[in-house]
Scaffold this motif. Structure first.
Motif, PDB file in Angstrom:
ATOM      1  N   GLN A 108     -84.328  -6.403  47.454  1.00  0.00           N
ATOM      2  CA  GLN A 108     -84.797  -5.630  46.297  1.00  0.00           C
ATOM      3  C   GLN A 108     -83.954  -5.932  45.065  1.00  0.00           C
ATOM      4  O   GLN A 108     -84.482  -6.065  43.948  1.00  0.00           O
ATOM      5  CB  GLN A 108     -84.752  -4.135  46.624  1.00  0.00           C
ATOM      6  CG  GLN A 108     -85.735  -3.725  47.704  1.00  0.00           C
ATOM      7  CD  GLN A 108     -85.654  -2.253  48.049  1.00  0.00           C
ATOM      8  OE1 GLN A 108     -84.701  -1.560  47.689  1.00  0.00           O
ATOM      9  NE2 GLN A 108     -86.661  -1.750  48.751  1.00  0.00           N
ATOM     10  N   VAL A 109     -82.643  -6.060  45.269  1.00  0.00           N
ATOM     11  CA  VAL A 109     -81.748  -6.387  44.153  1.00  0.00           C
ATOM     12  C   VAL A 109     -82.049  -7.790  43.622  1.00  0.00           C
ATOM     13  O   VAL A 109     -82.084  -8.014  42.407  1.00  0.00           O
ATOM     14  CB  VAL A 109     -80.274  -6.268  44.596  1.00  0.00           C
ATOM     15  CG1 VAL A 109     -79.339  -6.774  43.498  1.00  0.00           C
ATOM     16  CG2 VAL A 109     -79.931  -4.821  44.947  1.00  0.00           C
ATOM     17  N   GLU A 110     -82.278  -8.725  44.524  1.00  0.00           N
ATOM     18  CA  GLU A 110     -82.603 -10.102  44.110  1.00  0.00           C
ATOM     19  C   GLU A 110     -83.910 -10.156  43.331  1.00  0.00           C
ATOM     20  O   GLU A 110     -84.056 -10.953  42.399  1.00  0.00           O
ATOM     21  CB  GLU A 110     -82.664 -11.018  45.333  1.00  0.00           C
ATOM     22  CG  GLU A 110     -81.290 -11.296  45.933  1.00  0.00           C
ATOM     23  CD  GLU A 110     -81.355 -12.119  47.203  1.00  0.00           C
ATOM     24  OE1 GLU A 110     -82.461 -12.213  47.807  1.00  0.00           O
ATOM     25  OE2 GLU A 110     -80.307 -12.679  47.602  1.00  0.00           O
ATOM     26  N   GLU A 111     -84.869  -9.302  43.695  1.00  0.00           N
ATOM     27  CA  GLU A 111     -86.130  -9.226  42.967  1.00  0.00           C
ATOM     28  C   GLU A 111     -85.888  -8.765  41.526  1.00  0.00           C
ATOM     29  O   GLU A 111     -86.466  -9.313  40.573  1.00  0.00           O
ATOM     30  CB  GLU A 111     -87.089  -8.271  43.676  1.00  0.00           C
ATOM     31  CG  GLU A 111     -88.442  -8.100  43.006  1.00  0.00           C
ATOM     32  CD  GLU A 111     -89.279  -9.363  42.974  1.00  0.00           C
ATOM     33  OE1 GLU A 111     -90.107  -9.488  42.043  1.00  0.00           O
ATOM     34  OE2 GLU A 111     -89.101 -10.226  43.862  1.00  0.00           O
ATOM     35  N   LEU A 112     -85.022  -7.788  41.358  1.00  0.00           N
ATOM     36  CA  LEU A 112     -84.691  -7.300  40.015  1.00  0.00           C
ATOM     37  C   LEU A 112     -83.958  -8.363  39.212  1.00  0.00           C
ATOM     38  O   LEU A 112     -84.127  -8.475  37.993  1.00  0.00           O
ATOM     39  CB  LEU A 112     -83.834  -6.037  40.114  1.00  0.00           C
ATOM     40  CG  LEU A 112     -84.521  -4.779  40.659  1.00  0.00           C
ATOM     41  CD1 LEU A 112     -83.500  -3.686  40.951  1.00  0.00           C
ATOM     42  CD2 LEU A 112     -85.573  -4.281  39.672  1.00  0.00           C
ATOM     43  N   MET A 113     -83.127  -9.158  39.891  1.00  0.00           N
ATOM     44  CA  MET A 113     -82.334 -10.191  39.215  1.00  0.00           C
ATOM     45  C   MET A 113     -83.189 -11.281  38.572  1.00  0.00           C
ATOM     46  O   MET A 113     -82.729 -11.986  37.679  1.00  0.00           O
ATOM     47  CB  MET A 113     -81.352 -10.829  40.204  1.00  0.00           C
ATOM     48  CG  MET A 113     -80.152  -9.972  40.529  1.00  0.00           C
ATOM     49  SD  MET A 113     -79.079 -10.790  41.746  1.00  0.00           S
ATOM     50  CE  MET A 113     -77.550  -9.867  41.535  1.00  0.00           C
ATOM     51  N   LYS A 114     -84.420 -11.418  39.032  1.00  0.00           N
ATOM     52  CA  LYS A 114     -85.305 -12.456  38.479  1.00  0.00           C
ATOM     53  C   LYS A 114     -85.600 -12.210  37.004  1.00  0.00           C
ATOM     54  O   LYS A 114     -85.774 -13.150  36.230  1.00  0.00           O
ATOM     55  CB  LYS A 114     -86.612 -12.512  39.267  1.00  0.00           C
ATOM     56  CG  LYS A 114     -86.456 -12.999  40.701  1.00  0.00           C
ATOM     57  CD  LYS A 114     -87.792 -12.938  41.434  1.00  0.00           C
ATOM     58  CE  LYS A 114     -87.648 -13.380  42.886  1.00  0.00           C
ATOM     59  NZ  LYS A 114     -88.944 -13.275  43.618  1.00  0.00           N
ATOM     60  N   ASP A 115     -85.676 -10.924  36.625  1.00  0.00           N
ATOM     61  CA  ASP A 115     -86.059 -10.587  35.253  1.00  0.00           C
ATOM     62  C   ASP A 115     -85.031  -9.780  34.475  1.00  0.00           C
ATOM     63  O   ASP A 115     -85.128  -9.661  33.256  1.00  0.00           O
ATOM     64  CB  ASP A 115     -87.374  -9.780  35.263  1.00  0.00           C
ATOM     65  CG  ASP A 115     -88.510 -10.507  35.949  1.00  0.00           C
ATOM     66  OD1 ASP A 115     -88.803 -11.638  35.536  1.00  0.00           O
ATOM     67  OD2 ASP A 115     -89.072  -9.953  36.912  1.00  0.00           O
TER      68      ASP A 115
END
Length: 242
Positions: A74-81
């Motif tokens: 979930q954190v990595e998903e947020l890091m995309k943007d």
């Protein structure tokens, strides 16, 4: 700066450092301190089930996460943007640098220094003459304790105790029989809400141990929360001596 905190103890720390509800724009449902301010901040789910779309809609300049408390994917998903600061607090020294870092990011260096000094004062208290072995329970059905590589275990050590399960990792399951080598059994108020009624279950097997309910936040919440626990630690150690 618009900031979202994905960690209860960090939400409390940001408010303690002096950030306002205009700056802290998102928090989890487990962010409960300070009580008079968190209700004014938008909810973005739980620590392990974040509402990604809601977080993105709030357009934060910075998201603060934690390696243990949040889900990596979930954190990595947020890091995309978005810009995400991932924290990892294992020791009091880590905690010192966390507060110092947050003070620097938000221009609250003086407040950060104040809370760091208060934290060291909280642990600058007379320790037990004998290093008592503690079994610290965090869960029931199954019973779970804490290994030596956890923040809770480090706090026990700072207070002069020895974690009975220091040679194990993370949060192992245990049986009541495994607790017989302990001098003390601490039943934490969180994440499982142990109460006085649960002590009787332990007494059936653990006949020679002192069994106590302890404030889970005083052992597991890092950030500025520790700075407020000095009196609690003193009272706890005094009670154990009796």
């Amino acid at each position: 700066m618009r900031v979202i905190s994905l960690v209860p103890s960090i939400t409390e720390t940001l408010f303690d450092l002096g950030l306002s509800t205009d700056e802290i724009v998102g928090r989890t449902k487990f962010c409960i301190h300070p009580e008079n301010l968190v209700d004014k901040v938008e909810l973005i789910g739980g620590t392990k089930n974040l509402n990604i779309d809601k977080i993105k809609s709030l357009k934060p300049d910075l998201i603060i996460a934690n390696k243990e408390e949040n889900i990596k994917e979930q954190v990595e998903e947020l890091m995309k943007d978005l810009k995400v600061l991932v924290t990892n607090i294992e020791t009091l020294e880590d905690n010192y640098y966390l507060i110092k870092q947050l003070g620097h990011i938000f221009g609250k260096e003086e407040k950060a220094q104040f809370f760091n000094l208060r934290t060291y004062e909280a642990f600058d208290i007379p320790k037990p003459e004998k290093r008592l072995k503690v079994a610290y329970l965090i869960w029931k059905n199954p019973y779970m304790t804490i290994g030596g590589d956890t923040f809770i275990s480090r706090i026990l050590e700072e207070l002069g105790f020895e974690n009975l399960f220091k040679n194990q990792k993370r949060y192992p399951e245990v049986q009541l029989e495994d607790l017989k080598e302990a001098d003390l059994i601490f039943l934490s108020s969180e994440p499982f809400p142990f109460k006085e009624k649960h002590i009787e279950e332990f007494k059936e097997v653990c006949l020679n141990q002192k069994i106590m309910i302890v404030d889970g936040e005083a052992f597991s919440w890092y950030g500025t929360h520790l700075a407020k626990c000095g009196e609690y630690y003193r009272e706890l150690l005094t009670e154990i001596k009796q």
